[in-house]
Write a protein that holds these residues in place. Sequence first.
Motif, PDB file in Angstrom:
ATOM      1  N   ASN A   1      -0.964 -33.854   3.075  1.00  0.00           N
ATOM      2  CA  ASN A   1      -1.636 -32.713   3.702  1.00  0.00           C
ATOM      3  C   ASN A   1      -2.178 -33.073   5.083  1.00  0.00           C
ATOM      4  O   ASN A   1      -2.678 -34.180   5.293  1.00  0.00           O
TER       5      ASN A   1
ATOM      6  N   ASN B   1      -0.339 -36.753  -1.735  1.00  0.00           N
ATOM      7  CA  ASN B   1       0.046 -35.627  -0.890  1.00  0.00           C
ATOM      8  C   ASN B   1       0.089 -36.090   0.561  1.00  0.00           C
ATOM      9  O   ASN B   1      -0.359 -37.181   0.894  1.00  0.00           O
TER      10      ASN B   1
ATOM     11  N   ARG C   1       0.661 -32.383 -10.098  1.00  0.00           N
ATOM     12  CA  ARG C   1       1.641 -33.323  -9.529  1.00  0.00           C
ATOM     13  C   ARG C   1       1.213 -34.754  -9.855  1.00  0.00           C
ATOM     14  O   ARG C   1       0.723 -35.485  -8.997  1.00  0.00           O
TER      15      ARG C   1
ATOM     16  N   ASP D   1      -2.703 -33.386  -6.248  1.00  0.00           N
ATOM     17  CA  ASP D   1      -3.398 -32.106  -6.094  1.00  0.00           C
ATOM     18  C   ASP D   1      -4.617 -32.049  -7.011  1.00  0.00           C
ATOM     19  O   ASP D   1      -4.653 -32.729  -8.041  1.00  0.00           O
TER      20      ASP D   1
ATOM     21  N   GLU E   1     -11.463 -38.174  -4.622  1.00  0.00           N
ATOM     22  CA  GLU E   1     -10.370 -37.864  -3.706  1.00  0.00           C
ATOM     23  C   GLU E   1     -10.440 -38.814  -2.526  1.00  0.00           C
ATOM     24  O   GLU E   1     -11.512 -39.034  -1.958  1.00  0.00           O
TER      25      GLU E   1
END
Length: 130
Positions: A101, A99, A94, A89, A118
């Motif tokens: 997502n 993730n 975390r 995140d 990212e």
Amino acid sequence: MSVELNHTIVHARDNRESAEFFTDLLGLEITGEWGPFVAVALSNGVTLDFATVPAEHLTPQHYAFLVSEAEFDAAYEKITARGIEHWADPHQKRPGEINRNDGGKGVYFLDPSQHAMELITVPYGGRPNP
């Protein structure tokens, strides 16, 4: 003519260090050098032009990259093998996770100049990666 992003300048503590970190992690190559810039071309024709700037002019930014599942897995393997701190995140709540997502994979980490990087395999909103 449609409007497209052609290049952006990425401020760095050390332009070569940051460019090499990025190219090594994602399996890319340095595509040019001129003046204060070390350039890395992305597959959509956009270049990241890394430029060394004094520390007082370095403001951390966020850069997100859409990658394939295979590219994500290869980069994530390098992230974990090298002990690069990473999070699932953007708020770094975390640690050591990815993730899932929008039905894909995602991870956040910092580059040598402390930019928030990212990697995602599916764009926000769940559109498939072409």
